[in-house]
Scaffold this active site. Structure first.
Site, mmCIF file in Angstrom:
data_model
loop_
_atom_site.group_PDB
_atom_site.id
_atom_site.type_symbol
_atom_site.label_atom_id
_atom_site.label_comp_id
_atom_site.label_asym_id
_atom_site.label_seq_id
_atom_site.Cartn_x
_atom_site.Cartn_y
_atom_site.Cartn_z
ATOM 1 N N SER A 204 0.793 -1.231 0.000
ATOM 2 C CA SER A 204 0.000 0.000 0.000
ATOM 3 C C SER A 204 0.822 1.276 0.000
ATOM 4 O O SER A 204 0.248 2.366 -0.098
ATOM 5 C CB SER A 204 -0.949 0.007 1.209
ATOM 6 O OG SER A 204 -2.051 -0.837 0.964
ATOM 7 N N LYS B 286 0.184 3.789 -2.678
ATOM 8 C CA LYS B 286 -0.793 4.877 -2.569
ATOM 9 C C LYS B 286 -0.132 6.249 -2.401
ATOM 10 O O LYS B 286 -0.803 7.272 -2.540
ATOM 11 C CB LYS B 286 -1.745 4.601 -1.407
ATOM 12 C CG LYS B 286 -2.632 3.371 -1.600
ATOM 13 C CD LYS B 286 -3.608 3.228 -0.446
ATOM 14 C CE LYS B 286 -4.580 2.078 -0.684
ATOM 15 N NZ LYS B 286 -3.996 0.759 -0.367
ATOM 16 N N SER C 65 -5.665 3.543 4.641
ATOM 17 C CA SER C 65 -5.189 2.825 3.453
ATOM 18 C C SER C 65 -6.350 2.218 2.664
ATOM 19 O O SER C 65 -6.300 1.063 2.217
ATOM 20 C CB SER C 65 -4.189 1.733 3.855
ATOM 21 O OG SER C 65 -3.416 1.341 2.756
#
Length: 424
Positions: free
Chosen positions: A73, A76, A128
């Site tokens: 993640s 991101k 997230s």
């Protein structure tokens, strides 16, 4: 027969004092290494990691920092950057359908909700949220593939040579990877944005747009529990392991780290905290030059007084403890005349660290300088040794000429008297 007793007592006291002195020396010798030994760098278990001090550009720790790895993640971070560069925080987007696996992190947005970019980014960075990433990609670029192309184009322009994306979420895939170095570079660019800095430093956040308010705690446990830690982003998949891009600030010093593929969340947090704390302690902000600091002076032309030269501005820099700044001046005159106002530039102050100039500041007059008057110039001329010599020589010559003239007059008078005398 009692006289020897005092001698014995004195001898015992002397022996005891000697023993105590030896013990004290031994204790001091034993304690000295502990006092002078530098603390050992922290142990880091992650197979790849890096820590930088951005103000100096120092890379103070690295391990396999340029190795390409899955990044989960922390993908991101680029999703956030592309969004911040192509959308307004106040824009309202309609959420898209997203059907993730049960283990995925989502904010619970249903298709058709009206959510601000500000709240979508908060969900993306704090909890997230994969559904937030999907909506941002679709609404910013028109389609997910188009958004991924934007991500890769931006990575290229930023010089992230070991980074490539194949989705905006961070799902494992052969084309979705980065390195510890690239992740820190990206984090440093994002930290220039005030909204990003404030968001990643939030222990929790409440989203007010959408179908109903939602509150989430920050998945970065260190932000919640350690005051100095102020970011940045966690990540985890089975392939990527546990990842954390971290940042911490204290007394004006900021350090940024990344650890990849740690075996557990506890190991990831421990590695990050050890790195951040250890290196925060080894940097501080130093005032290398104060505004108004006196760095020299010059004599005022034709006068006995002087004017100080001062730094027009100050210089503060982050440096390792023990580093020494060198301050020198260039072009400063030894004598100066006016008229000059206060703050007139007369040279340059150069501040160096490790032999390299890091700042240049104008060197200026601390007070106005008037032009020398006629009397100043006259007094100065009269006070010079050469002038005195010339005056003395002139006086001597003048006196000599007077004497010669008198002698000549006397001779003429004598001749006239001789001619007029009667003959016998």
């Amino acid at each position: 027969m009692t006289s020897p007793a005092p001698v014995t007592t004195r001898a015992a006291r002397t022996a005891l004092a000697a023993v105590l002195a030896v013990v004290a020396l031994l204790l001091a010798a034993a304690a000295a290494p502990a006092a002078t030994a530098a603390p050992k760098p922290p142990t880091v278990r992650a197979p790849a990691g890096i820590l930088v001090e951005p103000a100096t550009g120092d890379i103070v720790f690295q391990r396999n920092a340029d190795q390409r790895r899955p990044i989960a993640s922390t993908t991101k971070l680029m999703t956030a950057l592309v969004t911040l560069e192509h959308a307004s925080l106040d824009d309202v987007m309609t959420t898209v359908p997203y059907h993730g696996a049960p283990a995925e992190s989502v904010a619970g947005f249903r298709a058709g909700e009206k959510v601000t970019v500000r709240d979508l980014l908060r969900a993306l960075l704090i909890t997230s949220a994969n559904d937030a990433a999907a909506t941002l990609a679709q609404r910013v670029a028109g389609s997910r593939p188009a958004f991924v192309r934007m991500m890769n184009a931006r990575a290229k322009t930023l010089g992230l040579k070991n980074t490539h994306y194949d989705n905006p979420i961070g799902l494992d895939g052969p084309g979705n990877y980065s390195s510890a170095t690239d992740l820190v570079k990206l984090a440093l660019i994002l930290r220039r944005n005030a909204f990003f800095r404030a968001t990643t430093d939030l222990p929790r956040v409440t989203l007010k747009s959408g179908a109903h308010p939602r509150t989430f705690i920050n998945r970065n446990v260190l932000v919640r529990n350690v005051p100095a830690v102020n970011g940045v982003k966690t990540g985890h998949t089975n392939s990527a392991g546990y990842i954390l891009v971290g940042s911490a600030s204290r007394k004006g010093v900021t350090v940024v780290s990344a650890v990849l593929d740690d075996p557990s969340e506890a190991a990831r947090d421990s590695d990050t905290l050890n790195l951040l704390r250890y290196w925060l302690d080894r940097y501080h902000v130093v005032t290398a030059l104060r505004q108004g600091q006196v760095l020299g002076h010059a004599r005022l032309a034709h006068r006995d007084s002087t004017v100080d030269f001062v730094a027009a501005g100050g210089v503060k820099r982050t440096a390792r403890r023990g580093d020494r700044f060198v301050v020198r001046t260039e072009g400063a005159p030894s004598e100066i005349d006016g008229p000059l106002p206060k703050g007139a530039r007369v040279g340059t102050v150069v501040v160096s660290l490790h032999g390299k100039p890091i700042a240049r500041v104008p060197l200026v007059t601390a007070a106005p300088v008037d032009a020398a008057s006629f009397m100043d110039r006259l007094r100065d001329w009269l006070g010079r040794p050469m002038t005195l010599l010339l005056l003395v020589a002139f006086a001597v010559c003048s006196l000599y000429l007077v004497l010669l003239r008198r002698r000549a007059v006397r001779r003429r008078q004598t001749r006239r008297a001789g001619k007029g005398a009667p003959v016998a």
